[in-house]
Design a protein around this motif. Structure first.
Motif, short mmCIF file in Angstrom:
data_model
loop_
_atom_site.label_atom_id
_atom_site.label_comp_id
_atom_site.label_asym_id
_atom_site.label_seq_id
_atom_site.Cartn_x
_atom_site.Cartn_y
_atom_site.Cartn_z
N PHE A 1 71.27 50.71 44.49
CA PHE A 1 71.58 51.82 45.40
C PHE A 1 72.70 51.46 46.37
N GLU A 2 73.47 50.45 46.03
CA GLU A 2 74.67 50.10 46.78
C GLU A 2 75.89 50.43 45.92
N PHE A 3 76.86 51.15 46.49
CA PHE A 3 78.09 51.48 45.77
C PHE A 3 79.01 50.28 45.87
N ASP A 4 79.17 49.56 44.75
CA ASP A 4 79.84 48.26 44.75
C ASP A 4 80.93 48.24 43.68
N ILE A 5 82.20 48.31 44.09
CA ILE A 5 83.29 48.37 43.12
C ILE A 5 83.56 47.02 42.47
N THR A 6 82.93 45.96 42.97
CA THR A 6 83.10 44.63 42.35
C THR A 6 81.94 44.28 41.42
N ARG A 7 81.08 45.24 41.14
CA ARG A 7 79.91 45.00 40.30
C ARG A 7 80.34 44.55 38.91
N LYS A 8 79.89 43.36 38.50
CA LYS A 8 80.21 42.83 37.17
C LYS A 8 79.02 42.05 36.62
N PRO A 9 78.63 42.32 35.39
CA PRO A 9 79.14 43.43 34.57
C PRO A 9 78.58 44.75 35.09
N ASN A 10 79.26 45.83 34.79
CA ASN A 10 78.78 47.13 35.23
C ASN A 10 78.39 47.96 34.01
N ARG A 11 77.37 47.48 33.32
CA ARG A 11 76.81 48.26 32.21
C ARG A 11 76.06 49.45 32.81
N HIS A 12 76.23 50.61 32.21
CA HIS A 12 75.46 51.76 32.69
C HIS A 12 75.26 52.72 31.53
N MET A 13 74.43 53.72 31.76
CA MET A 13 74.13 54.71 30.73
C MET A 13 74.79 56.05 31.01
N ALA A 14 75.68 56.09 32.01
CA ALA A 14 76.24 57.37 32.44
C ALA A 14 77.05 58.05 31.35
N LEU A 15 77.57 57.29 30.39
CA LEU A 15 78.36 57.87 29.30
C LEU A 15 77.61 57.83 27.97
N GLY A 16 76.30 57.58 28.06
CA GLY A 16 75.51 57.50 26.85
C GLY A 16 75.64 56.15 26.16
N TYR A 17 75.12 56.10 24.93
CA TYR A 17 75.12 54.85 24.16
C TYR A 17 74.92 55.20 22.69
N GLY A 18 75.38 54.31 21.83
CA GLY A 18 75.11 54.48 20.40
C GLY A 18 75.94 55.58 19.76
N PRO A 19 75.44 56.21 18.70
CA PRO A 19 76.22 57.19 17.96
C PRO A 19 76.73 58.34 18.81
#
Length: 423
Positions: free
Chosen positions: A351-369
């Motif tokens: 819940f912290e907005f961190d532009i240096t977050r690494k790695p920044n894996r997320h599901m916001a764009l989906g995953y897989g096919p």
């Protein structure tokens, strides 16, 4: 296990999504207490809520077990689903990539994959920077105060998508209404008309009206591109073939719709999220100006933070277990990307907005096919936006409350009032 009724009602209520902290508190409680839970809100068919990063990732990776197109692909109430099936003979008003599964999905996705690849995007970059220059001109014309979400972030990605498709500037109003009525029609503050819909029938009628208008526009466009091909996506769709056959009329229209809508609101919402962070974190503007190499980190964190596409619905093709919970063949499920992208087991300080977050894996764009086809375009648009704006931005602050779209599928800020100075 069955979800607490108040949490189930919160998940489906548009009002919940107007309060960012509230809906994320609901997601957080479910991740901690019932990560795979059966929701039974009033007026909706029951569905399983999948909230954890690894579980959402596993569901999205396995299109054989978890289908997108057999049941509604986004959350709708039972009456809306009934009306749609009654009118169209299908739970889907549009047949797009997100409603396709298996080989059909792969074939239609492969048709345009190169268009959204690195080589095509490099060719698009000068045009995108030109659109951004128009956006900067618009920002300067405001005189130092504007509603960033409505006046700036809303139109920039829309115009980029129009360039990609080959849509003329004169159709901007139609394109905007198509996006807003499709994604936000239940929220009178945020939809294109401002109308308050008193019934599912009235809301569905409004969507049907803009769909018919758009269908007429894109059908004429398809005919034109067959006679007069250009270097745009419309030409590819109009003249493309799958297994030696031209695309069907419904599938072609669906492609136009998903490109126009998904390529617009998601980028707009994430860009607004980045601006809110700039206003709320006093040192962020200087940090980015001192080190522009941090801009891709701003882009990625803005996407994770907002997760504009909150969910997709799936259906189980066989009996399966997730986190020890039995899900039966044919049952409806919600892959919740917004919840997964705040999973405490994956992120430090989610819940912290961190532009240096690494790695920044997320599901916001989906995953897989079904991972977002336009993800690289969205990142490029946002990177160019900040590359062009940040060097000229002297200061910026919020002048009022952020207002958000009340919608459980695609939502984000629709009003971000700011005061700014340019260098």
């Amino acid at each position: 296990m069955k979800m607490k009724q108040e949490l189930a009602e919160a998940l489906v209520s548009p009002k919940s999504y107007k309060d960012f902290d509230h809906i994320h508190a609901v997601f957080t409680e479910l991740r901690k207490t019932a990560p795979v839970a059966l929701a039974g809100p009033k007026g909706f068919d029951p569905f399983w809520f999948i909230s954890k990063f690894e579980d959402v990732k596993a569901v999205e990776a396995d299109n054989e077990t978890f289908h997108a197109g057999d049941l509604p692909t986004v959350l709708v109430d039972a009456e809306t689903n009934r009306l749609t099936i009654e009118e169209l003979g299908s739970p889907h008003r549009f047949l797009t990539l997100v409603q396709m599964d298996g080989e059909k999905h792969k074939a239609y996705r492969d048709l345009t994959a190169s268009w959204f690849g690195p080589r095509s995007l490099r060719q698009l970059e000068p045009r995108i920077r030109q659109r951004m220059q128009q956006t900067l001109d618009r920002l300067m014309e405001t005189g130092g105060t504007c509603d960033f979400a409505h006046d700036i972030a809303l139109l920039y990605p829309l115009r980029v998508i129009m360039d990609v498709l080959g849509v003329e500037d004169e159709a901007e109003d139609m394109m905007l209404r198509l996006t807003q009525e499709t994604f936000g029609s239940g929220d009178p503050e945020a939809n294109a008309t401002g109308r308050v819909y008193t019934s599912p029938e009235e809301q569905q009628q409004a969507i049907a009206e803009i769909a018919m208008e758009a269908f007429g526009y894109f059908s004429a466009m398809t005919e034109d591109r067959r006679k007069n091909p250009k270097d745009d996506l419309a030409t590819l769709l109009s003249n493309g073939t799958i297994d030696g056959e031209p695309l069907g009329e419904v599938e072609t229209f669906g492609y136009y719709v998903i490109t126009a809508t998904a390529g617009h609101d998601t980028t707009s919402n994430s860009t607004s999220a980045g601006m809110i962070a700039l206003c709320e974190q006093a040192d962020l503007l200087k940090k980015l100006q001192d080190d522009p190499s941090l801009i891709p980190g701003l882009v990625e964190e803005s996407i994770r933070w907002e997760s504009p596409v909150k969910h997709f619905m799936r259906s189980a093709m066989r009996d399966v277990q997730i986190r020890g919970v039995d899900i039966k063949k044919g049952e409806w499920m919600m892959s919740n990307f917004a919840s997964a992208s705040r999973d405490e087991d994956v992120y430090d300080n989610p819940f912290e907005f961190d532009i240096t977050r690494k790695p920044n894996r997320h599901m916001a764009l989906g995953y897989g096919p079904h991972v977002c086809l336009g993800q690289h375009l969205a990142r490029l648009e946002m990177r160019i936006f900040w590359e062009e704006l940040l060097p000229r931005l002297k200061s910026v602050e919020l002048t009022g409350p952020v207002k958000r779209v009340g919608a459980s599928f695609v939502s984000g800020p629709f009003s971000v009032p700011i005061k700014f100075e340019l260098k």
